[in-house]
Design a protein around this motif. Structure first.
Motif, short mmCIF file in Angstrom:
data_model
loop_
_atom_site.label_atom_id
_atom_site.label_comp_id
_atom_site.label_asym_id
_atom_site.label_seq_id
_atom_site.Cartn_x
_atom_site.Cartn_y
_atom_site.Cartn_z
N GLU A 202 0.84 -1.20 0.00
CA GLU A 202 0.00 0.00 0.00
C GLU A 202 0.87 1.26 0.00
O GLU A 202 0.58 2.22 -0.70
N GLN A 203 1.97 1.21 0.82
CA GLN A 203 2.88 2.35 0.84
C GLN A 203 3.53 2.51 -0.52
O GLN A 203 3.65 3.63 -1.05
N LYS A 204 3.93 1.36 -1.08
CA LYS A 204 4.56 1.42 -2.39
C LYS A 204 3.59 1.91 -3.44
O LYS A 204 3.95 2.70 -4.33
N THR A 205 2.31 1.45 -3.31
CA THR A 205 1.29 1.87 -4.28
C THR A 205 1.07 3.38 -4.19
O THR A 205 0.92 4.06 -5.21
N ALA A 206 1.04 3.86 -2.95
CA ALA A 206 0.85 5.31 -2.80
C ALA A 206 2.00 6.08 -3.43
O ALA A 206 1.80 7.08 -4.13
N ASP A 207 3.22 5.56 -3.19
CA ASP A 207 4.38 6.22 -3.79
C ASP A 207 4.32 6.14 -5.30
O ASP A 207 4.62 7.11 -6.01
N GLU A 208 3.96 4.94 -5.80
CA GLU A 208 3.89 4.77 -7.25
C GLU A 208 2.78 5.62 -7.85
O GLU A 208 2.92 6.16 -8.96
N GLN A 209 1.66 5.71 -7.13
CA GLN A 209 0.54 6.52 -7.62
C GLN A 209 0.95 8.00 -7.73
O GLN A 209 0.64 8.68 -8.70
N LYS A 210 1.68 8.43 -6.67
CA LYS A 210 2.15 9.83 -6.69
C LYS A 210 3.11 10.05 -7.85
O LYS A 210 3.02 11.04 -8.58
N ALA A 211 4.02 9.07 -8.05
CA ALA A 211 4.98 9.20 -9.15
C ALA A 211 4.26 9.14 -10.48
O ALA A 211 4.61 9.85 -11.44
N ALA A 212 3.22 8.27 -10.54
CA ALA A 212 2.47 8.15 -11.79
C ALA A 212 1.73 9.45 -12.11
O ALA A 212 1.66 9.86 -13.27
N GLU A 213 1.16 10.05 -11.07
CA GLU A 213 0.46 11.31 -11.30
C GLU A 213 1.42 12.38 -11.81
O GLU A 213 1.10 13.15 -12.72
N GLU A 214 2.61 12.43 -11.20
CA GLU A 214 3.61 13.40 -11.67
C GLU A 214 4.03 13.09 -13.09
O GLU A 214 4.18 14.00 -13.91
N GLN A 215 4.19 11.76 -13.40
CA GLN A 215 4.58 11.37 -14.76
C GLN A 215 3.48 11.70 -15.74
O GLN A 215 3.75 12.16 -16.85
N LYS A 216 2.24 11.49 -15.29
CA LYS A 216 1.11 11.78 -16.18
C LYS A 216 1.02 13.28 -16.49
O LYS A 216 0.78 13.67 -17.63
N ALA A 217 1.23 14.07 -15.46
CA ALA A 217 1.18 15.53 -15.69
C ALA A 217 2.27 15.95 -16.66
O ALA A 217 2.07 16.77 -17.55
N ALA A 218 3.45 15.34 -16.51
CA ALA A 218 4.56 15.67 -17.41
C ALA A 218 4.23 15.23 -18.83
O ALA A 218 4.51 15.95 -19.80
N GLU A 219 3.64 14.02 -18.97
CA GLU A 219 3.30 13.52 -20.31
C GLU A 219 2.21 14.38 -20.95
O GLU A 219 2.25 14.64 -22.15
N GLU A 220 1.23 14.78 -20.12
CA GLU A 220 0.17 15.64 -20.67
C GLU A 220 0.75 16.97 -21.15
O GLU A 220 0.35 17.49 -22.19
N GLN A 221 1.69 17.46 -20.36
CA GLN A 221 2.34 18.72 -20.76
C GLN A 221 3.09 18.53 -22.06
O GLN A 221 3.01 19.37 -22.97
N LYS A 222 3.79 17.46 -22.17
CA LYS A 222 4.56 17.19 -23.38
C LYS A 222 3.65 16.97 -24.57
O LYS A 222 3.91 17.42 -25.68
N ALA A 223 2.52 16.24 -24.35
CA ALA A 223 1.57 15.98 -25.44
C ALA A 223 0.96 17.30 -25.92
O ALA A 223 0.76 17.50 -27.12
N ALA A 224 0.66 18.18 -24.97
CA ALA A 224 0.07 19.48 -25.38
C ALA A 224 1.07 20.26 -26.23
O ALA A 224 0.70 20.88 -27.23
N GLU A 225 2.30 20.20 -25.82
CA GLU A 225 3.32 20.91 -26.59
C GLU A 225 3.47 20.29 -27.97
O GLU A 225 3.61 21.00 -28.97
N GLU A 226 3.50 18.99 -28.07
CA GLU A 226 3.64 18.34 -29.37
C GLU A 226 2.44 18.61 -30.25
O GLU A 226 2.57 18.81 -31.47
N GLN A 227 1.23 18.61 -29.65
CA GLN A 227 0.03 18.88 -30.43
C GLN A 227 0.06 20.32 -30.99
O GLN A 227 -0.31 20.56 -32.13
N LYS A 228 0.50 21.21 -30.12
CA LYS A 228 0.59 22.61 -30.56
C LYS A 228 1.58 22.75 -31.71
O LYS A 228 1.33 23.42 -32.70
N ALA A 229 2.69 22.08 -31.64
CA ALA A 229 3.70 22.14 -32.70
C ALA A 229 3.17 21.53 -33.98
O ALA A 229 3.43 22.00 -35.08
#
Length: 749
Positions: A202-229
């Motif tokens: 559960e602790q690991k899942t929470a850590d992974e979930q937090k990391a996943a959310e951060e990764q997702k935000a970064a990917e969404e940011q990158k996707a928005a930039e690529e779409q704009k380009a």
């Protein structure tokens, strides 16, 4: 009359008669001198008278003396004769009396001797009867004691087994409880570890979930930039007319609805089954390849120390037979068994898992399963439509009616020639040659059944079948032909039972003539070919009368295969009589008239006279004649021994065979041995052949059936009565058939 009376009558009475007659004569003599004196004169009368008187007296005395002497002589003679006669009469009477006495004594002695002999015979019979009764009593007591001992041992073994089972059960229960406790402890430990792991997860899942959310935000940011380009790039470029489309994704090869192309799929044939060639070697349904199986402890266990090493390659691997699925109800099976002629379906025994009644149908089921049944049913329907399905023959002659005209006119001369042909005497029994590799050409294969190692449907193929020596066990050889194996035994030791003399002659063309001389002066003459197949067998009695037993005219077709099933040339057989009239189960009907049953003719016509070897290797040919199943002889697993108590159950069948042979000494009975499906094919073949030989020896040694009238063959597990791979008592059996109309011309009886 006494001797004294006879002497008085013959001696004294004549003397008295003479004395009475003398006075008259004396008187005459006294008177005569006076007469003379008167006539002559010269002398005085007194002198003359005295003279005359003296003369007369002298004459009378003389005459009296003569008469007395004559009378005495006559009396003595008569007395002597009478005495001699009396003596002879006395001697005769004495002789007669002595002879009568001797005759009376001889008669009395003979009567006494006869009475003594009768008394001795009576006493001997009583003693023999008492001895037999005593022997029977002792045998019964011994048998009872043996049975009681066996029952006691069985009870002890059962008790020991139960105690052992109880001990094992207690140990198993204790082990189970310990195992359960260990498992519970383990489960508790695992649960504790799982809880700890869960918390960590559960602790690991929470850590992974937090990391996943951060990764997702970064990917969404990158996707928005690529779409704009991309939008900026698209707006900057002009569209091209007739531009290329993206290449379509190439589908995977398919054959049918979602099925892979052959060669591209995974190595499977059916649901989870390995590709042919990738599975483990098998010979039959679940049976190991000969030479690869482990030692057996059930049916067909090899006899220790008797098996020889394999001297040739193993037979080809036979694929497992398709499973036969019979959806008919028991009532339907019983109805078909009562009237098989009303259907073209495969007739089966109306019991649970009952196999086909005909052995040729068993072969088809083993090779092709339900598909083979359907194909054979179609062919039977065609036969019925063509009106080729004739009724059963009324007798043996009718069964052979089609071949009677084909018998050569000089057949008796040919048969006689084999008996008298000059040969070279050999000192020892010859060793027969093992069949060699043979070309089998143009074999017609019918109904998806295996014919001489070929499996096709209504096709003609050419094939070379190689005969190999798989194994040798004592005097038996196991031969491999394609994916099938056969056992070949030597009957000659059994045939020589109670023989006074046996000798062999080597004949031209590789033939051997065996002559066995039996008590009573009759001979058994058998002509073999180089492989040991019987060409002719005859019984010749002391008066020279010959009874032909086995004979098939030689066929001018060149070399024939050593092992081939000629029955595959025939269409599927239709059984047209009730199963009860085709198979006699001794256990079900012990009081049946087996003489009438065995004397019945074949159930269909016989195309030609076959050799005994052809009958051995063709279930289709053997199906032509009825069979008796000796199911009262219950062989133990892996055994060929028959107890005397079970041998008694053969009495009525043996009596029927004896009655048939009394009518025709040339009859031949075929004894088949069978096993269940437990054990290897090879060991089961040998075991079944031993079972057939055991029953044949019992028929000879206990019931007096001549061995030359019996032929044997083992078939192992090939012709099961009940379709099961488990141990089954009904499959461990011996079968008897009368095959005379298959192996001998009826005209030569």
């Amino acid at each position: 009359m006494s001797i004294r009376s006879k002497l008085f009558a013959t001696v004294a009475l004549p003397v008295l008669s003479v004395s009475v007659a003398v006075p008259p004569a004396v008187g005459d003599s006294l008177m005569k001198p006076f007469e003379v004196a008167q006539e002559g004169g010269g002398q005085s009368d007194e002198e003359l008278l005295l003279q005359k008187q003296r003369q007369a007296e002298e004459e009378a005395a003389r005459q009296a003396a003569e008469q007395q002497r004559a009378a005495e002589e006559e009396a003595a003679r008569q007395a002597a004769e009478q005495q001699r006669a009396a003596e002879e009469e006395a001697a005769r009477q004495a002789a007669e009396q002595q002879r009568a006495a001797e005759e009376e004594a001889a008669r009395q002695a003979a009567e006494q001797q006869k009475a003594a002999e009768e008394e001795a015979a009576r006493q001997a019979a009583e003693q023999q009867k008492a001895a037999e009764e005593e022997a029977a009593r002792q045998a019964a007591e011994q048998q009872k004691a043996a049975e009681e001992e066996a029952a006691r041992q069985a009870a002890e073994q059962q008790k020991a087994a139960e105690e052992e089972a109880a001990r094992k059960a207690a140990e198993e229960q204790k082990a189970a409880e310990e195992q359960k406790a260990a498992e519970e402890q383990k489960a508790a430990d695992e649960q504790k570890a799982a809880e700890e792991q869960k918390a960590a997860d559960e602790q690991k899942t929470a850590d992974e979930q937090k990391a996943a959310e951060e990764q997702k935000a970064a990917e969404e940011q990158k996707a928005a930039e690529e779409q704009k380009a991309a939008e900026e790039q698209k707006a900057a470029e002009k569209p091209k007319a007739g531009g290329e489309t993206a290449p379509a994704v190439e589908p995977q090869p398919q054959t049918g609805e979602g099925q892979p192309v052959p060669g591209a799929e995974q190595s499977q044939t059916g649901e989870g089954q390995p590709v042919p060639g990738a599975e483990q070697p098998q010979t039959g349904e679940g049976q190991p390849v000969p030479g690869t199986e482990q030692p057996q402890t059930g049916e067909g266990q090899p006899v220790p120390g008797t098996e020889q090493p394999v001297t040739a390659e193993q037979p080809q691997v036979q694929q497992p037979a398709p499973e036969v699925v019979d959806t008919r109800t028991e009532e339907e099976k019983v109805k078909i068994a009562d009237d098989p002629a009303a259907t073209d379906e495969t007739v089966v025994l109306p019991v649970e898992n009952g196999a086909a009644v005909l052995d040729s149908d068993k072969d088809a089921d083993n090779a092709g399963g339900n598909q083979a049944r359907e194909e054979r049913q179609k062919l039977r329907e065609e036969l019925r439509a063509k009106e080729e399905d004739a009724p059963p023959p009324a007798d043996d002659a009718a069964a052979q009616a089609a071949i009677a005209a084909e018998m050569p006119a000089d057949l008796p001369q040919k048969i006689e020639a084999n008996l008298n042909e000059k040969g070279t005497r050999v000192d020892e029994a010859p060793v027969f040659v093992v069949p060699e590799t043979t070309n089998i050409v143009n074999n017609t294969v019918i109904n998806n059944t295996v014919i001489n190692n070929n499996t096709t449907v209504n096709n003609i193929t050419n094939n070379i079948t190689e005969v190999k020596i798989v194994e040798q066990v004592d005097n038996r050889v196991i031969l491999g032909v394609g994916d099938q194996i056969f056992v070949r035994g030597d009957d000659r030791p059994r045939l020589r039972y109670d023989a006074e003399e046996t000798y062999y002659d080597q004949l031209p063309r590789g033939r051997t003539r065996e002559t066995i001389v039996r008590p009573g002066g009759y001979r058994i003459v058998t002509v073999y070919n180089r492989y040991g197949d019987i060409l002719q067998r005859s019984r010749v009695d002391r008066d020279g009368n010959e009874y032909l037993m086995i004979y098939a005219p030689e066929r001018d077709e060149g070399p024939r295969p050593a092992i081939i099933d000629v029955g595959y040339e025939l269409p599927p057989m239709r059984l047209r009589i009730p199963v009860r009239d085709y198979i006699a189960d001794v256990s079900d009907d012990p009081d049946r008239d087996y003489y009438e049953f065995l004397a019945e003719p074949p159930v269909e016509r016989v195309e030609r006279v076959y050799t005994m070897d052809e009958v051995r290797h063709s279930a289709r040919l053997r199906d032509k004649v009825r069979r008796v199943d000796l199911d009262t002889i219950t062989f133990p697993t892996g055994s060929a021994e028959v107890s005397m108590s079970q041998a008694k159950t053969m009495r009525k069948v043996a009596a029927a065979m004896e009655k048939i042979l009394a009518k025709d000494p040339g009859e031949t009975f075929f004894i088949e041995g069978h096993t269940d499906a437990v054990g290897s094919d090879r060991s089961n073949l040998v075991l079944s052949d031993k079972r057939a030989e055991s029953v044949a020896s019992l028929l000879t040694e206990v019931y007096g059936i001549p061995p030359e009238n019996l032929a044997t063959q083992g078939y192992g597990e090939r012709f099961l009565k009940v379709r099961t791979q488990d141990a089954e008592q009904q499959n461990r059996r011996v079968t008897i058939r009368r095959v005379t109309p298959l192996v001998r011309p009826v005209a030569q009886r």
